[in-house]
Design a protein around this motif. Structure first.
Motif, PDB file in Angstrom:
ATOM      1  N   SER A  39       0.793  -1.232   0.000  1.00  0.00           N
ATOM      2  CA  SER A  39       0.000   0.000   0.000  1.00  0.00           C
ATOM      3  C   SER A  39       0.825   1.282   0.000  1.00  0.00           C
ATOM      4  CB  SER A  39      -0.975  -0.004   1.173  1.00  0.00           C
ATOM      5  OG  SER A  39      -0.269   0.000   2.394  1.00  0.00           O
ATOM      6  N   VAL A  42       3.011   2.694  -3.964  1.00  0.00           N
ATOM      7  CA  VAL A  42       2.445   1.742  -4.920  1.00  0.00           C
ATOM      8  C   VAL A  42       3.092   1.881  -6.289  1.00  0.00           C
ATOM      9  CG1 VAL A  42       0.337   1.039  -6.129  1.00  0.00           C
ATOM     10  CG2 VAL A  42       0.273   1.518  -3.692  1.00  0.00           C
ATOM     11  N   ARG A  43       3.253   3.106  -6.778  1.00  0.00           N
ATOM     12  CA  ARG A  43       3.852   3.304  -8.106  1.00  0.00           C
ATOM     13  C   ARG A  43       5.262   2.732  -8.162  1.00  0.00           C
ATOM     14  NH1 ARG A  43       1.095   7.727 -11.198  1.00  0.00           N
ATOM     15  NH2 ARG A  43      -0.515   8.423  -9.770  1.00  0.00           N
ATOM     16  N   PRO A  88      -6.859  -3.586 -15.716  1.00  0.00           N
ATOM     17  CA  PRO A  88      -5.628  -3.885 -14.970  1.00  0.00           C
ATOM     18  C   PRO A  88      -4.721  -4.880 -15.704  1.00  0.00           C
ATOM     19  CG  PRO A  88      -7.531  -4.048 -13.527  1.00  0.00           C
ATOM     20  CD  PRO A  88      -8.048  -3.911 -14.925  1.00  0.00           C
ATOM     21  N   THR A  91      -3.051  -3.027 -18.597  1.00  0.00           N
ATOM     22  CA  THR A  91      -1.936  -2.215 -18.090  1.00  0.00           C
ATOM     23  C   THR A  91      -0.747  -3.088 -17.737  1.00  0.00           C
ATOM     24  OG1 THR A  91      -3.431  -0.512 -17.240  1.00  0.00           O
ATOM     25  CG2 THR A  91      -1.220  -0.614 -16.271  1.00  0.00           C
ATOM     26  N   LEU A 115      -3.005   4.188 -12.597  1.00  0.00           N
ATOM     27  CA  LEU A 115      -3.219   4.528 -11.186  1.00  0.00           C
ATOM     28  C   LEU A 115      -4.000   5.823 -11.034  1.00  0.00           C
ATOM     29  CD1 LEU A 115       0.170   3.502  -9.546  1.00  0.00           C
ATOM     30  CD2 LEU A 115      -1.979   2.217  -9.651  1.00  0.00           C
ATOM     31  N   ALA A 118      -7.764   4.619 -12.190  1.00  0.00           N
ATOM     32  CA  ALA A 118      -8.327   3.333 -11.777  1.00  0.00           C
ATOM     33  C   ALA A 118      -9.148   3.449 -10.497  1.00  0.00           C
ATOM     34  CB  ALA A 118      -7.205   2.322 -11.565  1.00  0.00           C
ATOM     35  N   PRO A 120     -10.221   1.668  -6.925  1.00  0.00           N
ATOM     36  CA  PRO A 120      -9.364   0.949  -5.963  1.00  0.00           C
ATOM     37  C   PRO A 120      -9.214  -0.539  -6.257  1.00  0.00           C
ATOM     38  CG  PRO A 120     -10.779   2.486  -4.798  1.00  0.00           C
ATOM     39  CD  PRO A 120     -11.227   2.503  -6.246  1.00  0.00           C
ATOM     40  N   GLU A 122      -9.281  -1.974  -9.122  1.00  0.00           N
ATOM     41  CA  GLU A 122      -8.425  -2.127 -10.298  1.00  0.00           C
ATOM     42  C   GLU A 122      -6.958  -1.954  -9.920  1.00  0.00           C
ATOM     43  OE1 GLU A 122     -11.252  -0.745 -13.994  1.00  0.00           O
ATOM     44  OE2 GLU A 122     -10.324   0.828 -12.789  1.00  0.00           O
ATOM     45  N   VAL A 123      -6.678  -1.029  -9.002  1.00  0.00           N
ATOM     46  CA  VAL A 123      -5.315  -0.866  -8.503  1.00  0.00           C
ATOM     47  C   VAL A 123      -4.877  -2.146  -7.804  1.00  0.00           C
ATOM     48  CG1 VAL A 123      -3.820   0.411  -6.914  1.00  0.00           C
ATOM     49  CG2 VAL A 123      -5.502   1.648  -8.301  1.00  0.00           C
ATOM     50  N   ASP A 124      -5.750  -2.687  -6.972  1.00  0.00           N
ATOM     51  CA  ASP A 124      -5.439  -3.944  -6.285  1.00  0.00           C
ATOM     52  C   ASP A 124      -5.145  -5.050  -7.287  1.00  0.00           C
ATOM     53  OD1 ASP A 124      -5.896  -2.623  -3.909  1.00  0.00           O
ATOM     54  OD2 ASP A 124      -7.800  -3.644  -3.467  1.00  0.00           O
TER      55      ASP A 124
END
Length: 161
Positions: A39, A42-43, A88, A91, A115, A118, A120, A122-124
């Motif tokens: 968390s 993240v990037r 996702p 990407t 990011l 997206a 949340p 999709e980030v996961d």
């Protein structure tokens, strides 16, 4: 030992330790813990993982002499084009391909766009893709006696619950 991040990168050891914890949790199938460990930054974490995936794919492909095919499948198991994949996955594939071809700036741009836009979940999903692909590629490299960074092999060897 393979090192992806420049020695001058601030927080390299901290990021690698974070990645190791996230990879360990993902290896155990604990997605919630993997995402919790991923968390922060993240990037940077995603870029570290996909960058390493690009290196591992290159190693598995003997530096480009043996083609490595990247395929995308739908829920029914049929191959689809990258453009038909969920955002996702799209990407993740584009980021991996950019890294495989040494184009980190394009990879970074794909991640930034994803990011920034997206949801949340999709980030996961993107984080979990990066973790799972890193584990699979590293496992195959270990199986073939190809060097893998210590921070990844530590995650592969971690037996803590």
């Amino acid at each position: 030992m393979i090192v992806l991040v420049d020695a001058d990168f601030p927080g390299q050891a901290r990021l690698a330790a974070q990645a190791t914890r996230a990879l360990s949790a993902a290896r155990r199938g604990d997605d919630a813990a993997a995402l919790a460990h991923a968390s922060d930054n993240v990037r940077d974490l995603i870029m570290l993982l996909f960058g390493e995936c690009g290196i591992l794919v290159s190693a598995l492909g003997d530096g480009g002499t043996t083609p490595v095919k990247v395929q995308v499948f739908d829920d029914e198991g049929s191959e689809v084009s990258i453009d038909q994949a969920d955002p996702p996955v799209r990407t993740a594939v584009r980021t991996l391909l950019a890294e495989m071809h040494g184009n980190t700036d394009d990879a970074r741009q794909h991640v930034a766009i994803a990011l920034d836009n997206a949801e949340p979940e999709e980030v996961d999903s993107l984080v979990l893709q990066a973790l799972r692909w890193t584990l699979r590629l590293a496992g195959e490299c270990v199986h073939r006696d190809i060097d893998v960074p210590d921070w990844i092999t530590d995650a592969l060897a971690d037996d803590e619950p």
